[in-house]
Design a protein around this motif. Sequence first.
Motif, PDB file in Angstrom:
ATOM      1  N   GLY A  32       0.504   7.219   6.174  1.00 29.94           N
ATOM      2  CA  GLY A  32       0.364   6.120   7.127  1.00 29.94           C
ATOM      3  C   GLY A  32       0.806   4.843   6.442  1.00 29.94           C
ATOM      4  O   GLY A  32       0.198   4.433   5.447  1.00 29.94           O
ATOM      5  N   PHE A  33       1.860   4.209   6.939  1.00 31.40           N
ATOM      6  CA  PHE A  33       2.424   3.061   6.231  1.00 31.40           C
ATOM      7  C   PHE A  33       1.622   1.801   6.545  1.00 31.40           C
ATOM      8  O   PHE A  33       1.574   1.339   7.684  1.00 31.40           O
ATOM      9  N   GLY A  34       1.003   1.247   5.502  1.00 31.63           N
ATOM     10  CA  GLY A  34       0.216   0.032   5.660  1.00 31.63           C
ATOM     11  C   GLY A  34      -1.187   0.271   6.176  1.00 31.63           C
ATOM     12  O   GLY A  34      -1.939  -0.690   6.378  1.00 31.63           O
ATOM     13  N   GLU A  35      -1.545   1.540   6.388  1.00 27.98           N
ATOM     14  CA  GLU A  35      -2.870   1.829   6.946  1.00 27.98           C
ATOM     15  C   GLU A  35      -3.948   1.785   5.869  1.00 27.98           C
ATOM     16  O   GLU A  35      -3.696   1.989   4.689  1.00 27.98           O
ATOM     17  N   HIS A  36      -5.181   1.552   6.322  1.00 36.30           N
ATOM     18  CA  HIS A  36      -6.320   1.492   5.410  1.00 36.30           C
ATOM     19  C   HIS A  36      -6.782   2.898   5.023  1.00 36.30           C
ATOM     20  O   HIS A  36      -6.389   3.875   5.640  1.00 36.30           O
ATOM     21  N   GLY A  37      -7.622   2.949   4.008  1.00 40.08           N
ATOM     22  CA  GLY A  37      -8.255   4.212   3.643  1.00 40.08           C
ATOM     23  C   GLY A  37      -7.934   4.750   2.267  1.00 40.08           C
ATOM     24  O   GLY A  37      -8.659   5.596   1.749  1.00 40.08           O
ATOM     25  N   ASP A  76      -0.513   6.976  -1.599  1.00 42.38           N
ATOM     26  CA  ASP A  76      -0.264   6.342  -0.306  1.00 42.38           C
ATOM     27  C   ASP A  76       1.236   6.072  -0.173  1.00 42.38           C
ATOM     28  O   ASP A  76       1.872   5.587  -1.108  1.00 42.38           O
ATOM     29  N   ILE A  77       1.815   6.368   0.991  1.00 38.49           N
ATOM     30  CA  ILE A  77       3.269   6.248   1.127  1.00 38.49           C
ATOM     31  C   ILE A  77       3.747   4.799   1.018  1.00 38.49           C
ATOM     32  O   ILE A  77       4.872   4.547   0.579  1.00 38.49           O
ATOM     33  N   THR A  78       2.909   3.844   1.378  1.00 40.32           N
ATOM     34  CA  THR A  78       3.293   2.433   1.272  1.00 40.32           C
ATOM     35  C   THR A  78       3.490   2.051  -0.189  1.00 40.32           C
ATOM     36  O   THR A  78       4.524   1.506  -0.588  1.00 40.32           O
ATOM     37  N   GLU A  79       2.484   2.343  -0.959  1.00 40.33           N
ATOM     38  CA  GLU A  79       2.496   2.011  -2.387  1.00 40.33           C
ATOM     39  C   GLU A  79       3.595   2.774  -3.120  1.00 40.33           C
ATOM     40  O   GLU A  79       4.324   2.210  -3.955  1.00 40.33           O
TER      41      GLU A  79
END
Length: 253
Positions: free
Chosen positions: A75-80, A94-97
């Motif tokens: 989830g791009f930019g999602e919390h958790g 996390d895919i964003t990081e």
Amino acid sequence: MRILVTNCNTTVAMTEESCARARAAAGPGTEIVGLTPRWGPESAEGWVDSFLSAAAVLDLLRDLDEPFDAVVMAGFGEHGREGARELLGVPVVDITEAAAHLACLLGRRYGVVTTLERSCGQIEDSLLTAGVAQHCAAVVATGLGVLELADEPRVLAAVTAAGARARQAGAEVLVLGCAGMTRLMQTAAAELGMPVVDGVAAAVKLAESLVGLGLTTSRVGSYATPLSKRRSWSPPPDEPAAGPRAGEGRRPR
């Protein structure tokens, strides 16, 4: 090696698409398993969806009955992600990081192309928390919702136009800011003449590297194991669920 890919929403088709991209990126001997939250938003777009999604994903992860070597949060930019790192004893990527870290190895500044304008601030905050915001030239919205990403020609045109704006803002590398955009990586790179990083592929390769090196999340400080205490994950059976409010769908029971 077994890597679990968790979707951030309840749309199974998006889970399958993320897993297909993950399997294409994974090395020999890596098994990719996808999971879709049992409840939550059908697409995550905005703060309410994101926090609801985070709780749903953590609920999913706490009940895992199969062993996994790493978890990729798609989830791009999602919390958790921070909660998942506390909860699990394996690397959580996390895919964003992941996408931002790889982009920093390819150019001095990168840009992110995402879905709706309302997601931009959330992504900027996620990059700031991850410590890579200083290298981000711009987060640019395409104006397309997550559930509109199946129309590939339309999405490619929107991503290319947004990518050009990111390049004008100083980006030397482009990051696709939604797991639903993964299939566009090579085409967008050719259209824009710059490296394009897909977060799902980046996260899988980083997860494989962490497992291969025998590394996992530190338990010193921030990601220490959660304190032992009573936690209620749903209302007691004898407590009626509240009805939907304006702007909400019916809540899962």
